[in-house]
Design an enzyme around this catalytic site. Structure first.
Site, PDB file in Angstrom:
ATOM      1  N   LYS A   1       6.393 -10.327 -87.357  1.00  0.00           N
ATOM      2  CA  LYS A   1       6.512  -8.867 -87.466  1.00  0.00           C
ATOM      3  C   LYS A   1       7.969  -8.435 -87.659  1.00  0.00           C
ATOM      4  O   LYS A   1       8.282  -7.654 -88.544  1.00  0.00           O
ATOM      5  CB  LYS A   1       5.980  -8.183 -86.195  1.00  0.00           C
ATOM      6  CG  LYS A   1       4.507  -8.381 -85.930  1.00  0.00           C
ATOM      7  CD  LYS A   1       4.030  -7.528 -84.747  1.00  0.00           C
ATOM      8  CE  LYS A   1       4.615  -7.934 -83.406  1.00  0.00           C
ATOM      9  NZ  LYS A   1       4.165  -9.244 -82.896  1.00  0.00           N
TER      10      LYS A   1
ATOM     11  N   ARG B   1       0.446  -1.099 -79.331  1.00  0.00           N
ATOM     12  CA  ARG B   1      -0.162  -2.353 -78.889  1.00  0.00           C
ATOM     13  C   ARG B   1      -1.436  -2.111 -78.097  1.00  0.00           C
ATOM     14  O   ARG B   1      -2.045  -3.066 -77.611  1.00  0.00           O
ATOM     15  CB  ARG B   1       0.824  -3.116 -78.010  1.00  0.00           C
ATOM     16  CG  ARG B   1       1.590  -4.223 -78.731  1.00  0.00           C
ATOM     17  CD  ARG B   1       2.594  -4.800 -77.744  1.00  0.00           C
ATOM     18  NE  ARG B   1       2.955  -6.154 -78.031  1.00  0.00           N
ATOM     19  CZ  ARG B   1       4.080  -6.515 -78.668  1.00  0.00           C
ATOM     20  NH1 ARG B   1       4.910  -5.613 -79.105  1.00  0.00           N
ATOM     21  NH2 ARG B   1       4.347  -7.797 -78.847  1.00  0.00           N
TER      22      ARG B   1
ATOM     23  N   ARG C   1      11.283 -20.759 -81.907  1.00  0.00           N
ATOM     24  CA  ARG C   1      12.027 -19.555 -82.306  1.00  0.00           C
ATOM     25  C   ARG C   1      13.389 -19.488 -81.617  1.00  0.00           C
ATOM     26  O   ARG C   1      13.507 -19.778 -80.437  1.00  0.00           O
ATOM     27  CB  ARG C   1      11.202 -18.320 -81.928  1.00  0.00           C
ATOM     28  CG  ARG C   1      11.940 -17.003 -82.111  1.00  0.00           C
ATOM     29  CD  ARG C   1      11.006 -15.862 -82.346  1.00  0.00           C
ATOM     30  NE  ARG C   1      10.239 -15.490 -81.172  1.00  0.00           N
ATOM     31  CZ  ARG C   1       9.321 -14.516 -81.184  1.00  0.00           C
ATOM     32  NH1 ARG C   1       9.072 -13.850 -82.287  1.00  0.00           N
ATOM     33  NH2 ARG C   1       8.643 -14.230 -80.095  1.00  0.00           N
TER      34      ARG C   1
ATOM     35  N   ARG D   1      14.595 -16.738 -76.471  1.00  0.00           N
ATOM     36  CA  ARG D   1      14.173 -15.601 -75.645  1.00  0.00           C
ATOM     37  C   ARG D   1      13.521 -16.121 -74.373  1.00  0.00           C
ATOM     38  O   ARG D   1      12.760 -17.077 -74.417  1.00  0.00           O
ATOM     39  CB  ARG D   1      13.159 -14.745 -76.421  1.00  0.00           C
ATOM     40  CG  ARG D   1      13.789 -13.569 -77.113  1.00  0.00           C
ATOM     41  CD  ARG D   1      12.833 -12.891 -78.046  1.00  0.00           C
ATOM     42  NE  ARG D   1      11.556 -12.533 -77.424  1.00  0.00           N
ATOM     43  CZ  ARG D   1      10.565 -11.929 -78.081  1.00  0.00           C
ATOM     44  NH1 ARG D   1      10.704 -11.626 -79.355  1.00  0.00           N
ATOM     45  NH2 ARG D   1       9.441 -11.641 -77.466  1.00  0.00           N
TER      46      ARG D   1
ATOM     47  N   ARG E   1       0.778 -13.852 -73.207  1.00  0.00           N
ATOM     48  CA  ARG E   1       1.040 -12.864 -74.262  1.00  0.00           C
ATOM     49  C   ARG E   1      -0.081 -12.892 -75.299  1.00  0.00           C
ATOM     50  O   ARG E   1      -0.497 -11.845 -75.798  1.00  0.00           O
ATOM     51  CB  ARG E   1       2.389 -13.135 -74.925  1.00  0.00           C
ATOM     52  CG  ARG E   1       3.547 -12.614 -74.095  1.00  0.00           C
ATOM     53  CD  ARG E   1       4.856 -13.275 -74.453  1.00  0.00           C
ATOM     54  NE  ARG E   1       5.299 -12.974 -75.794  1.00  0.00           N
ATOM     55  CZ  ARG E   1       6.222 -13.697 -76.435  1.00  0.00           C
ATOM     56  NH1 ARG E   1       6.769 -14.738 -75.855  1.00  0.00           N
ATOM     57  NH2 ARG E   1       6.585 -13.360 -77.641  1.00  0.00           N
TER      58      ARG E   1
END
Ligand code: ADP
Ligand code: ZN
Length: 221
Positions: free
Chosen positions: A13, A88, A127, A162, A173
């Site tokens: 995203k 969301r 990531r 992160r 999540r």
């Protein structure tokens, strides 16, 4: 033009929103980035947000909606925005509709990103993000590595992982996504503004490729 980026965590995203934002000249509003900035600065909002984010849970609707509402009232949002990670929940989507309606606007397109679940976990674990809050470039150590290990190509700052990109947190999540967020796919499909795209290495389509397709699509409209 008001654009929504929808999709499970790690589907790209932010990457796609960044490319579209540059191309269309409208701001990218990432609720996740706003929360992380507040966490770093140690604000009250940051403390509250961290208590949810660290567990892989959603920050409560009232808090999140207020932030987006304030941000949408800033002058740079007057020609449209790219909402990256908001809404969301159905409650957030309903409120967004009302907020935009009051300004004589609406959501023009919702971009729904789909990635196979095993690939999502791999993407999130690999990531790395730029530690420079002004840059926030995103890398993947396997699929999209930086030129110099551990350093951002764009600004040279250190790359970091992160805190919520841990396997344990990713699982909750994803659960949150399927329970609270995925009903929005149907919601925007019913409104006739859903654009779905698959982001997956198996079909050779990563964020940059989907962004290219999207720009072509938007220009053809
Ligand atoms: P990702 O899409 O990779 O999960 P984000 O940066 O969009 O990352 O979001 C990070 C976290 O911030 C989410 O897991 C959630 O806890 C919180 N968050 C972001 N946007 C929202 C939102 N619209 N509503 C509630 N919580 C949110
Ligand atoms: Zn950078």
């Amino acid at each position: 033009m008001n654009i929504i980026m929808l999709g499970a965590p790690g589907t790209g995203k932010g990457t796609i929103a960044g490319i579209l934002s540059e191309k269309l000249g409208i701001p990218q509003i990432s609720t996740g980035d706003i929360f992380r900035k507040n966490i770093k600065e140690g604000t009250e909002l940051g403390k509250l947000a961290e208590s949810y984010i660290s567990k892989g849970q959603l920050v409560p609707d009232e808090v999140t909606i207020k932030i987006v509402e304030d941000r949408l009232n800033k002058p740079d949002a007057k020609n449209g925005v790219i909402l990256d990670g908001f809404p969301r929940t159905i409650v957030q989507a309903d409120r967004l509709k009302e907020i935009l309606k009051a300004k004589g606007e609406n959501v023009d397109i919702t971009i729904n990103l789909e990635t196979p679940e095993d690939e999502i976990i791999e993407r999130i674990v690999n990531r790395r993000v730029c530690s420079n809050q002004e840059c926030k470039a995103v890398y993947n150590v396997v699929l999209h590595p930086p030129k110099v290990e551990g350093k951002c190509d764009k600004c040279g700052s250190d790359l970091i992982t992160r805190k919520d990109d841990k396997v344990e947190t990713v699982k909750s999540r994803l659960e949150q996504y399927f329970t609270s967020t995925s009903p929005l796919v149907e919601y925007y499909k019913n409104e006739g503004i859903l654009y779905s795209a698959t982001v997956s290495k198996t079909i050779n389509k990563l964020g940059e490729d989907v962004a290219r397709d999207l720009i072509e699509y938007l220009e053809s409209k």
